[in-house]
Design an enzyme around this catalytic site. Structure first.
Site, PDB file in Angstrom:
ATOM      1  N   VAL A 186       0.843  -1.188   0.000  1.00 26.75           N
ATOM      2  CA  VAL A 186       0.000   0.000   0.000  1.00 26.75           C
ATOM      3  C   VAL A 186       0.879   1.239   0.000  1.00 26.75           C
ATOM      4  O   VAL A 186       2.038   1.205   0.406  1.00 26.75           O
ATOM      5  CB  VAL A 186      -0.935   0.019   1.233  1.00 26.75           C
ATOM      6  CG1 VAL A 186      -1.907  -1.137   1.181  1.00 26.75           C
ATOM      7  CG2 VAL A 186      -0.136  -0.015   2.535  1.00 26.75           C
ATOM      8  N   CYS A 187       0.321   2.334  -0.479  1.00 29.20           N
ATOM      9  CA  CYS A 187       1.057   3.591  -0.491  1.00 29.20           C
ATOM     10  C   CYS A 187       1.258   4.085   0.937  1.00 29.20           C
ATOM     11  O   CYS A 187       0.395   3.868   1.788  1.00 29.20           O
ATOM     12  CB  CYS A 187       0.300   4.637  -1.300  1.00 29.20           C
ATOM     13  SG  CYS A 187       0.356   4.329  -3.075  1.00 29.20           S
TER      14      CYS A 187
END
Length: 474
Positions: free
Chosen positions: A408-409
């Site tokens: 995930v970012c």
């Protein structure tokens, strides 16, 4: 009439998804990337919102009820919320729209966010919530404190925001980033455009919401709590304009993600899942104490120039800073991160570039028609020189591959920066990722740092591959 909440929410979800709009990322980038480009989009929301609400109030269209300032609850709640959104991977509105993109981790965060907010507002934690709010200064807004019109705050704030935005736009024009070749309806929206549209939607939301007896505008935390209460009790009072607003964000995001080819169910690993759950709980607790999240406080109360809004936002930023320092660090390459994820794996993309939509280079066809990292015996073929302790895997001829599929970012960018720091000037880093925000953040990082970009493509399953060439000046 409450169906207008669904309409506004759907529009909000579409715009946020296409603009990758997330206040967490905007604040985080100030500390991690040392740049405030994204934060200006957040200020644009406030500026447009402030002008619009001042106009509606002056015309007598709306009559805002100004909240009094409870310092302990607001400061502590804001700080907890800031920490929590780092763990959850996004703020309240960001978690709603990312759920529409298929991020299962966001589903977990959303569920526990709604449950904990409900517990704080009307459940077993309500006593704790009320206790911390007992210290109330009675202060409401800066305009009321100084006895002047809100226009004296709204207009200067809007002018300063416009000036700063123009400076960033001019700077970016001098260093343009590489973008994907896509039809117009699949291209991401500029964050400043998104900020202006969200501000306008916030202005529109207030009279539409007030017409149903709900005298406020955009809000995420209370509607999320009401949704959980409605699901568990079935009481009609919890199905209101705000509830439909947050459901609309989910619907709009899903529509936008499907149309742009960015929807895919992404199942997180155990560590990410635990972080999402803890983050969701912290979001509900923090936002309830602070009286709102990055929307209720950060966009609405700030535009009214209330003490609560600005103090809560400052402590949210402080929580983001501490959380980023604690938890956002490079962890090295993750082998096989994309296995069974429904998207091409890094090994497959190297073995057959056409899986990722990349036409193989002539040199690759001549020198290595098909080379597979997994099956290479005794190490990697084509390797021209050893490079010890590199985050990315060497492919040979000065090329390296970084697998961040499933991350995930902002972890794809964090890992990419770490890997790039280990390469020599002129060497290439191929990055595989499936985080939508990274489609903007990675090319922007390359442009800011002077690296070259080539072979930036999207595959058919919401995955992307980009090749970044290290700047010779590094």
């Amino acid at each position: 009439m409450i169906l207008t909440g669904l309409a506004v929410g759907t529009a909000l979800g579409i715009v946020m998804q296409r603009g990758r709009f997330c206040v967490t990322g905007m604040m985080r980038d100030v500390f991690l990337q040392k740049q405030g480009r994204g934060l200006v989009a957040f200020f644009i929301v406030i500026a447009v919102h402030a002008i619009g609400l001042a106009a509606l109030t002056s015309l007598g269209v709306i009559s805002p009820e100004y909240r009094t300032f409870a310092p302990l609850a607001v400061a502590l709640g804001g700080f907890i919320f800031g920490l929590a959104i780092i763990l959850a991977g996004g703020c309240a509105s960001g978690t709603w729209y990312r759920s529409g993109e298929g991020l299962v981790g966001s589903w977990f965060a959303l569920l526990f966010y709604g449950l904990s907010a409900s517990a704080m507002k009307s459940g077993f934690l309500s006593g704790f919530n009320d206790k911390l709010k007992e210290w109330d200064t009675g202060w409401t807004t800066l305009p009321q404190t100084f006895g002047i019109s809100v226009w004296w705050f709204a207009i200067p704030f809007a002018l300063v925001t416009a000036y700063v935005a123009q400076r960033f736009l001019a700077r970016d024009a001098a260093k343009p980033k590489v973008t994907l070749e896509q039809p117009w309806y699949r291209k991401p929206l500029h964050p400043y455009t998104v900020g202006a549209v969200i501000g306008l939607l916030g202005v529109l939301a207030w009279p539409l919401s007030a017409a149903t007896g709900r005298n406020t505008g955009l809000s995420i935390t209370t509607p999320s709590a009401h949704l959980m209460s409605y699901i568990t009790t079935g009481e009609a009072e919890y199905l209101n304009w705000g509830t439909l607003l947050v459901l609309g964000i989910l619907v709009g995001s899903y529509i936008a993600a499907k149309v742009s080819g960015e929807f895919r169910v992404r199942v997180p690993d155990g560590r990410t899942s635990v972080r999402a759950i803890i983050g969701g709980i912290g979001m509900g607790v923090g936002a309830s104490l602070a009286g709102g999240c990055t929307v209720g406080n950060g966009m609405v109360q700030t535009s009214l120039f209330s003490y609560q809004g600005w103090v809560a936002t400052a402590f949210i930023a402080l929580g983001v800073f501490v959380g980023a320092k604690l938890w956002l660090k490079p962890s090295g390459v993750k082998q096989g991160a994309a296995q069974d994820s429904g998207v091409y794996t890094t090994d497959e993309s190297i073995s057959d570039p056409q899986l990722a939509g990349v036409e193989p280079r002539e040199s690759e066809v001549e020198e290595a028609p098909k080379f597979n990292i997994v099956s290479a015996s005794g190490g990697v073929g084509l390797k021209t020189k050893p490079k010890q302790d590199t985050t990315a895997r060497p492919l040979g001829n000065g090329r390296y591959i970084l697998d961040t599929l499933g991350d995930v970012c902002p972890f794809p960018l964090i890992e990419a920066k770490q890997a790039m720091s280990e390469l020599d000037p002129g060497e290439e880093l191929i990055i595989d990722f499936d985080c939508t925000q990274a489609t903007e953040s990675i090319p922007q990082w390359a442009a800011d740092d002077g690296h070259g970009v080539k072979d930036f493509v999207q595959n058919q399953n919401a995955g992307w591959q980009i090749t970044v060439v290290k700047d010779a000046a590094d």
